[in-house]
Design an enzyme around this catalytic site. Structure first.
Site, short mmCIF file in Angstrom:
data_model
loop_
_atom_site.label_atom_id
_atom_site.label_comp_id
_atom_site.label_asym_id
_atom_site.label_seq_id
_atom_site.Cartn_x
_atom_site.Cartn_y
_atom_site.Cartn_z
N SER A 1 0.84 -1.21 0.00
CA SER A 1 0.00 0.00 0.00
C SER A 1 0.87 1.26 0.00
O SER A 1 2.02 1.25 0.45
CB SER A 1 -0.90 0.03 1.24
OG SER A 1 -1.74 -1.09 1.27
N1 SAH Z 1 -1.07 -4.83 4.03
C1 SAH Z 1 -0.29 -5.07 2.82
C2 SAH Z 1 -1.08 -4.60 1.60
C3 SAH Z 1 -1.17 -5.69 0.61
S1 SAH Z 1 -2.39 -5.46 -0.66
C4 SAH Z 1 1.08 -4.47 2.90
O1 SAH Z 1 1.38 -3.76 3.87
O2 SAH Z 1 1.92 -4.73 2.03
C5 SAH Z 1 -3.72 -6.49 -0.05
C6 SAH Z 1 -3.41 -7.94 0.18
O3 SAH Z 1 -4.65 -8.58 0.53
C7 SAH Z 1 -2.87 -8.70 -1.02
O4 SAH Z 1 -1.64 -9.27 -0.70
C8 SAH Z 1 -3.94 -9.76 -1.30
O5 SAH Z 1 -3.42 -10.99 -1.75
C9 SAH Z 1 -4.59 -9.90 0.08
N2 SAH Z 1 -5.94 -10.47 0.07
C10 SAH Z 1 -6.96 -10.25 -0.80
N3 SAH Z 1 -8.04 -11.00 -0.49
C11 SAH Z 1 -7.69 -11.71 0.63
C12 SAH Z 1 -8.37 -12.68 1.43
N4 SAH Z 1 -9.63 -13.10 1.17
N5 SAH Z 1 -7.72 -13.20 2.50
C13 SAH Z 1 -6.45 -12.83 2.78
N6 SAH Z 1 -5.75 -11.92 2.06
C14 SAH Z 1 -6.36 -11.38 0.99
#
Ligand code: SAH
Length: 213
Positions: free
Chosen positions: A64
């Site tokens: 993010s």
């Molecule tokens: N918090 C992260 C942001 C990653 S983007 C950081 O600091 O880097 C959002 C993430 O949510 C992605 O990696 C995606 O694979 C995950 N995601 C999406 N749907 C999900 C689900 N149902 N369960 C777990 N993770 C999920």
């Protein structure tokens, strides 16, 4: 891993720009100031780690934008020892920020490759109080519920009911809701089990997808 003067200088500038965009919580600002974001990004993007942008981390996902991390973290009003469920471990950066604020973090990721990489990285950083899981965040983690706070870092078209169940009374859920663009929502669980809902600014997250990968 190496946090050079150059990285530190770039990070300082990034933090100033985040403050200029409206982030005020001193503890949140301190946590972002301490944590080297380039540790959480591919070498190819290292030069860009201190731009206020989201970047690819593999598996079609992104780390993010720093402003977004600060915004969501500020909304959570993290207290020491808070038990927090994060949906979407991704790079592990947001989980590390929560841990630096003294929270006990349970973070779930649906992509196995991302889960493995973040688990290894967080361990190597020696951050205490983070547990990572390869799980579908739609269901939360019933065996560890209830949580003081739940943070969703992917865009939900609808808020999964299981997450609402897994909040303590007085607990807070921060989640971006919407399809193409999302509005940040903060839901606070009242003692009668109902929710106070606040609808806040507009963002763009990767989608919240059901099931494992
Ligand atoms: N918090 C992260 C942001 C990653 S983007 C950081 O600091 O880097 C959002 C993430 O949510 C992605 O990696 C995606 O694979 C995950 N995601 C999406 N749907 C999900 C689900 N149902 N369960 C777990 N993770 C999920």
């Amino acid at each position: 891993m190496n946090d050079t003067y150059r990285h530190k200088g770039l990070r300082k500038k990034l933090i100033q720009s985040i403050i200029a965009k409206g982030i005020q919580d001193k503890r949140v600002i301190d946590a972002l100031s301490i944590l080297p974001r380039h540790y959480f990004m591919d070498k190819a993007f290292e030069e860009k780690a201190y731009e206020d942008k989201a970047f690819p981390i593999g598996s079609e996902q992104t780390i993010s934008q720093p402003y977004t991390v600060a915004y969501q973290t500020e909304l959570l009003e993290v207290k020491k020892r808070d038990k927090i469920l994060e949906i979407g471990t991704g790079s592990g950066y947001q989980a590390a920020i929560l841990a630096l604020l003294g929270a006990r973090v349970y973070t779930v990721e649906r992509h196995l490759a991302l889960h493995f990489r973040a688990t290894k990285l967080l361990k190597s950083l020696g951050l205490e109080g983070i547990r990572t899981y390869h799980k579908d965040g739609y269901k939360g983690i019933p065996e560890f519920a209830p949580f003081d706070k739940i943070l969703v870092t992917a865009a939900a078209e609808k808020i999964p009911p299981d997450l609402l169940y897994q909040l303590k009374p007085g607990g807070v859920l921060v989640v971006p809701v919407g399809k193409e663009v999302q509005y940040m929502k903060r839901l606070t669980k009242k003692s009668d089990g109902r929710f106070k809902e606040e609808i806040l600014d507009r963002f763009k997250f990767v989608p919240f997808i059901k099931g494992l990968s």
